[in-house]
Design an enzyme around this catalytic site. Structure first.
Site, PDB file in Angstrom:
ATOM      1  N   ILE A 117      97.539 -47.980 -45.423  1.00  0.00           N
ATOM      2  CA  ILE A 117      98.611 -47.193 -44.806  1.00  0.00           C
ATOM      3  C   ILE A 117      98.966 -47.718 -43.408  1.00  0.00           C
ATOM      4  CG2 ILE A 117      97.243 -45.322 -43.728  1.00  0.00           C
ATOM      5  CD1 ILE A 117     100.595 -45.040 -45.657  1.00  0.00           C
TER       6      ILE A 117
ATOM      7  N   SER B 184      89.034 -52.040 -36.135  1.00  0.00           N
ATOM      8  CA  SER B 184      88.761 -52.038 -37.566  1.00  0.00           C
ATOM      9  C   SER B 184      87.559 -52.941 -37.782  1.00  0.00           C
ATOM     10  CB  SER B 184      89.992 -52.584 -38.308  1.00  0.00           C
ATOM     11  OG  SER B 184      90.200 -51.935 -39.527  1.00  0.00           O
TER      12      SER B 184
ATOM     13  N   ASP C 130      93.846 -35.841 -52.456  1.00  0.00           N
ATOM     14  CA  ASP C 130      94.372 -36.783 -51.442  1.00  0.00           C
ATOM     15  C   ASP C 130      95.897 -36.895 -51.578  1.00  0.00           C
ATOM     16  OD1 ASP C 130      93.977 -38.998 -49.335  1.00  0.00           O
ATOM     17  OD2 ASP C 130      95.099 -39.970 -50.944  1.00  0.00           O
TER      18      ASP C 130
ATOM     19  N   LYS D 267      96.869 -37.937 -42.458  1.00  0.00           N
ATOM     20  CA  LYS D 267      96.457 -36.834 -43.316  1.00  0.00           C
ATOM     21  C   LYS D 267      95.342 -37.300 -44.238  1.00  0.00           C
ATOM     22  CE  LYS D 267      97.151 -37.425 -47.207  1.00  0.00           C
ATOM     23  NZ  LYS D 267      97.077 -38.389 -48.376  1.00  0.00           N
TER      24      LYS D 267
HETATM   25  P1  NAP Z   1      92.086 -47.775 -46.952  1.00  0.00           P
HETATM   26  O1  NAP Z   1      93.028 -48.913 -47.009  1.00  0.00           O
HETATM   27  O2  NAP Z   1      90.960 -47.738 -47.924  1.00  0.00           O
HETATM   28  O3  NAP Z   1      91.371 -47.548 -45.543  1.00  0.00           O
HETATM   29  C1  NAP Z   1      91.875 -47.858 -44.307  1.00  0.00           C
HETATM   30  C2  NAP Z   1      90.902 -48.724 -43.530  1.00  0.00           C
HETATM   31  O4  NAP Z   1      89.952 -47.900 -42.870  1.00  0.00           O
HETATM   32  C3  NAP Z   1      90.047 -49.658 -44.370  1.00  0.00           C
HETATM   33  O5  NAP Z   1      90.745 -50.798 -44.752  1.00  0.00           O
HETATM   34  C4  NAP Z   1      88.881 -49.947 -43.446  1.00  0.00           C
HETATM   35  O6  NAP Z   1      89.188 -51.062 -42.601  1.00  0.00           O
HETATM   36  C5  NAP Z   1      88.768 -48.664 -42.627  1.00  0.00           C
HETATM   37  N1  NAP Z   1      87.603 -47.911 -43.081  1.00  0.00           N
HETATM   38  C6  NAP Z   1      87.280 -47.598 -44.343  1.00  0.00           C
HETATM   39  N2  NAP Z   1      86.111 -46.925 -44.375  1.00  0.00           N
HETATM   40  C7  NAP Z   1      85.692 -46.820 -43.113  1.00  0.00           C
HETATM   41  C8  NAP Z   1      84.551 -46.272 -42.496  1.00  0.00           C
HETATM   42  N3  NAP Z   1      83.598 -45.674 -43.228  1.00  0.00           N
HETATM   43  N4  NAP Z   1      84.442 -46.321 -41.163  1.00  0.00           N
HETATM   44  C9  NAP Z   1      85.398 -46.920 -40.429  1.00  0.00           C
HETATM   45  N5  NAP Z   1      86.499 -47.487 -40.948  1.00  0.00           N
HETATM   46  C10 NAP Z   1      86.653 -47.438 -42.275  1.00  0.00           C
HETATM   47  O7  NAP Z   1      92.862 -46.383 -47.082  1.00  0.00           O
HETATM   48  P2  NAP Z   1      94.387 -46.021 -46.842  1.00  0.00           P
HETATM   49  O8  NAP Z   1      95.052 -45.956 -48.159  1.00  0.00           O
HETATM   50  O9  NAP Z   1      94.972 -46.816 -45.753  1.00  0.00           O
HETATM   51  O10 NAP Z   1      94.187 -44.498 -46.396  1.00  0.00           O
HETATM   52  C11 NAP Z   1      93.699 -44.159 -45.111  1.00  0.00           C
HETATM   53  C12 NAP Z   1      94.180 -42.755 -44.767  1.00  0.00           C
HETATM   54  O11 NAP Z   1      95.619 -42.746 -44.846  1.00  0.00           O
HETATM   55  C13 NAP Z   1      93.693 -41.692 -45.758  1.00  0.00           C
HETATM   56  O12 NAP Z   1      93.391 -40.511 -45.079  1.00  0.00           O
HETATM   57  C14 NAP Z   1      94.890 -41.485 -46.688  1.00  0.00           C
HETATM   58  O13 NAP Z   1      94.937 -40.160 -47.228  1.00  0.00           O
HETATM   59  C15 NAP Z   1      96.041 -41.714 -45.722  1.00  0.00           C
HETATM   60  N6  NAP Z   1      97.278 -42.140 -46.387  1.00  0.00           N
HETATM   61  C16 NAP Z   1      97.277 -43.150 -47.314  1.00  0.00           C
HETATM   62  C17 NAP Z   1      98.454 -43.481 -47.974  1.00  0.00           C
HETATM   63  C18 NAP Z   1      98.528 -44.601 -48.972  1.00  0.00           C
HETATM   64  O14 NAP Z   1      99.582 -44.780 -49.637  1.00  0.00           O
HETATM   65  N7  NAP Z   1      97.506 -45.421 -49.140  1.00  0.00           N
HETATM   66  C19 NAP Z   1      99.630 -42.797 -47.690  1.00  0.00           C
HETATM   67  C20 NAP Z   1      99.610 -41.812 -46.707  1.00  0.00           C
HETATM   68  C21 NAP Z   1      98.424 -41.495 -46.076  1.00  0.00           C
HETATM   69  P3  NAP Z   1      87.957 -51.983 -42.056  1.00  0.00           P
HETATM   70  O15 NAP Z   1      87.155 -52.371 -43.249  1.00  0.00           O
HETATM   71  O16 NAP Z   1      88.651 -53.128 -41.381  1.00  0.00           O
HETATM   72  O17 NAP Z   1      87.204 -51.091 -41.103  1.00  0.00           O
END
Ligand code: NAP
Length: 309
Positions: A15, A37, A169, A91
């Site tokens: 995101i 990150s 989610d 969120k």
């Molecule tokens: P993601 O790609 O899996 O996670 C975002 C980044 O956070 C990961 O690439 C990782 O980067 C870091 N991370 C993961 N676990 C962690 C940990 N335990 N401690 C610290 N950093 C950590 O997920 P995402 O889809 O972007 O979603 C992240 C948030 O955005 C969620 O709350 C989701 O509900 C919200 N969101 C997502 C979307 C969507 O379409 N994907 C849309 C709207 C909102 P590093 O490995 O570099 O630390």
């Protein structure tokens, strides 16, 4: 405020790259100066392994946008608020409801802005729907929020772990819209949660809510759907049917498509964050997360087929 707000992003994943980085780059009120990150790097700014290192090394930082999964939201937000930074939460705003209220107190004590963002509330149809529904007699609400988890969360393990919400989610996006557009508060009466035998969180859920007038509000969330996603909300009123489609991108009233403008959810979120910082305010509404917590409290759990990625 005329100067740009120096901002950092934490959790550079899907995101952050799809939405936050372009929205910040296109916003005249913000200047991205750092990223935090564990693995990812943002080109052209200073990068750190974690929020604490970023805060220690970047005294000019004024705001932080937290885009990591919800299980780490609280500790990152606390560190930023204690360092006197304004904070925007993706969120859901936390892994529990109460931790978000603790953050709101911390923001107040430190005179910082806390913005618990709900991107779906910034979909173009939402405010028009809210205005049309104000004062109307609602007869029924039906929400269908269905998508393919493999398409939208490939390889994401955190969604299945405690605090990751499972199908809530995406489902919480629908809840963030109906808590905004419906004229009366509502509460959960019963829920069915469908949980894969090898996972902690539900892959599907059916929720039955009511308001104080007894209006039936039904929501069905399912991650086993596709290939096209179905993100729609229908509100039947005495004066006609309101239909929000594609997550709020399209709005029809009694079959007539309304002109609601282009989708710009994330630019609009950063407009709101900038406005809150400029006016010294916070915006923290936990009601969508509260409904998810209620579903976990009240929901009957049914074991379903194992889910393998
Ligand atoms: P993601 O790609 O899996 O996670 C975002 C980044 O956070 C990961 O690439 C990782 O980067 C870091 N991370 C993961 N676990 C962690 C940990 N335990 N401690 C610290 N950093 C950590 O997920 P995402 O889809 O972007 O979603 C992240 C948030 O955005 C969620 O709350 C989701 O509900 C919200 N969101 C997502 C979307 C969507 O379409 N994907 C849309 C709207 C909102 P590093 O490995 O570099 O630390």
């Amino acid at each position: 405020m005329t100067e740009q707000v120096a901002i950092g992003i934490a959790g550079v994943g899907k995101i952050a790259r799809d939405q936050h980085l372009p929205a910040i780059a296109g916003h005249s009120g913000f200047k991205l100066i750092a990223g935090a990150s564990r693995n990812a790097r943002i080109d052209g700014v200073n990068n750190y392994q974690n929020v604490e290192d970023m805060l220690a090394a970047e005294p000019l930082l004024q705001a932080v946008s937290l885009c990591a999964p919800p299980q780490v939201r609280f500790s990152q937000a606390r560190a930023a608020l204690e360092a006197g930074k304004h904070v925007m939460l993706e969120k859901p705003p936390g892994a529990s409801v109460t931790e978000v209220t603790v953050l709101a107190d911390l923001a107040r004590q430190n005179q910082c802005t806390l913005f618990a963002s709900w991107h779906s509330r910034h979909a173009p149809g939402v405010e028009t729907a809210r205005a049309w529904l104000a004062g109307k007699e609602i007869k029924a609400v039906n929400v269908l929020w269905k998508e393919d988890v493999r398409r939208w969360h490939p390889g994401q393990d955190w969604i299945w772990q405690p605090g990751g919400l499972g199908v809530f989610d995406p489902g919480i996006n629908a809840l963030s819209i109906i808590t905004r557009i419906l004229p009366h508060a509502f509460f959960l009466k019963s829920a069915e949660l469908f949980v894969p035998a090898n996972r902690h969180n539900p892959i599907a859920a059916n929720l039955d809510f009511s308001d104080a007038l007894g209006t039936p509000i039904r929501a069905e969330f399912d991650w086993r759907f596709g290939p096209q996603e179905l993100w729609q909300i229908e509100v039947t009123t005495r004066d006609g049917l309101l239909h929000l489609a594609q997550g709020g991108k399209f709005l029809k009233i009694d079959g007539e498509m309304k002109d609601i403008g282009q989708e710009r959810e994330y630019p609009s979120l950063y407009d709101r964050f900038f406005e809150l910082i400029s006016t010294g305010a916070s915006d923290v509404d936990v009601s969508p997360l509260q409904h998810v917590a209620d579903a976990m409290l009240l929901g009957g759990r049914h074991e379903v087929e194992k889910f393998e990625d």
